[in-house]
Structures are given as C-alpha cells and as structure tokens.
Scaffold this motif. Structure first.
Motif, short mmCIF file in Angstrom:
data_model
loop_
_atom_site.label_atom_id
_atom_site.label_comp_id
_atom_site.label_asym_id
_atom_site.label_seq_id
_atom_site.Cartn_x
_atom_site.Cartn_y
_atom_site.Cartn_z
N ARG A 193 146.03 69.72 80.82
CA ARG A 193 145.28 70.24 79.71
C ARG A 193 145.40 69.10 78.50
NH1 ARG A 193 147.65 75.20 81.04
NH2 ARG A 193 149.82 74.42 79.84
N ARG A 194 146.54 68.42 78.78
CA ARG A 194 146.75 67.19 77.80
C ARG A 194 145.61 66.16 77.88
NH1 ARG A 194 151.87 64.58 79.03
NH2 ARG A 194 152.57 66.55 78.66
N GLU A 207 142.98 66.44 79.54
CA GLU A 207 141.47 66.73 79.05
C GLU A 207 141.30 66.71 77.52
OE1 GLU A 207 138.34 70.22 80.57
OE2 GLU A 207 140.46 70.83 80.70
N LYS A 208 142.45 67.28 76.70
CA LYS A 208 142.42 67.00 75.21
C LYS A 208 142.19 65.73 74.97
CE LYS A 208 144.93 69.04 71.38
NZ LYS A 208 146.00 69.54 70.64
N LYS A 209 142.79 64.64 75.37
CA LYS A 209 142.85 63.21 75.14
C LYS A 209 141.24 62.79 75.34
CE LYS A 209 147.50 61.97 75.36
NZ LYS A 209 148.60 60.99 75.81
#
Length: 112
Positions: free
Chosen positions: A51-52, A54-56
């Motif tokens: 998730r991290r 993908e968020k970056k």
C-alpha cells in the motif's frame, strides 16, 4: 531524483514484484521472497508495504478475475510503474557506487 528513498524491505518487495512481473500478488510475493531470500514474510507487513509503495507511485495494481477456488475473491496484482523502475535503478546505482569505492575488497581473508 526525489527526496524519497527505499527501506530494505521496500526494495526487496519492489525487486520481487519485478521478478514475478505479471504474477505478482500477495501470496506469490511472499513465496518468492521466502524461497529466494530464506526469510519469513508476514502477509500483514507485506500488505502495509505494498500500500505504501503504491501510494508513493512506485507500484500500480489491478484486480484479477474472481475464482471459485478463492470463494469469489479476486487477486490483486502489482506491477512496477516507471517511477518504481527509476527508484530501483537509482538505488542500485547508489549501492554499486559504494561497493566500487571499497579499496582492496577481499572477504576471503576476513578483511578489506
């Protein structure tokens, strides 16, 4: 390039997604990391990092088809973005620059 940098686990996850290419989903990533690295990976820690990343903007994801075997649940597949590829290349270049800067490296004798 950017102010972002990769932690060790983030780098390993990105590299494993690259290795798996179109087949990179949670359990496959865990199995590949455990097989190649001999390291236990929890699904919770992997999901947090995915998730991290993908968020970056280093990863993108898509859902596969629902299957009866999975009780109608769809797998979420991950793939590197162009930005993810760039951060991996930058990280590799930085590591290689450090390795190449070590004078007279000879681990066989227990010293550099």
């Amino acid at each position: 390039m950017s102010k972002h940098h990769l932690g060790e686990f983030e780098e390993l996850v990105l590299l494993t997604v690259a290795v798996l290419h179109d087949e990179a989903y949670g359990i496959a990533i865990i199995n590949e990391m455990e097989r190649r690295l001999g390291r236990k990976v929890s699904i919770g820690s992997l999901q947090t990092v995915l998730r991290r990343l993908e968020k970056k903007g280093y990863l993108s994801s898509r859902f596969g088809e629902a299957t009866k075997i999975r009780g109608g649940k769809r797998k979420r597949y991950f793939i590197l973005t162009n930005y993810g590829i760039k951060i991996l290349e930058t990280t590799k270049d930085q590591r290689m620059a450090l390795w190449n800067a070590i004078p007279n490296l000879d681990f066989r004798n227990g010293h550099a």
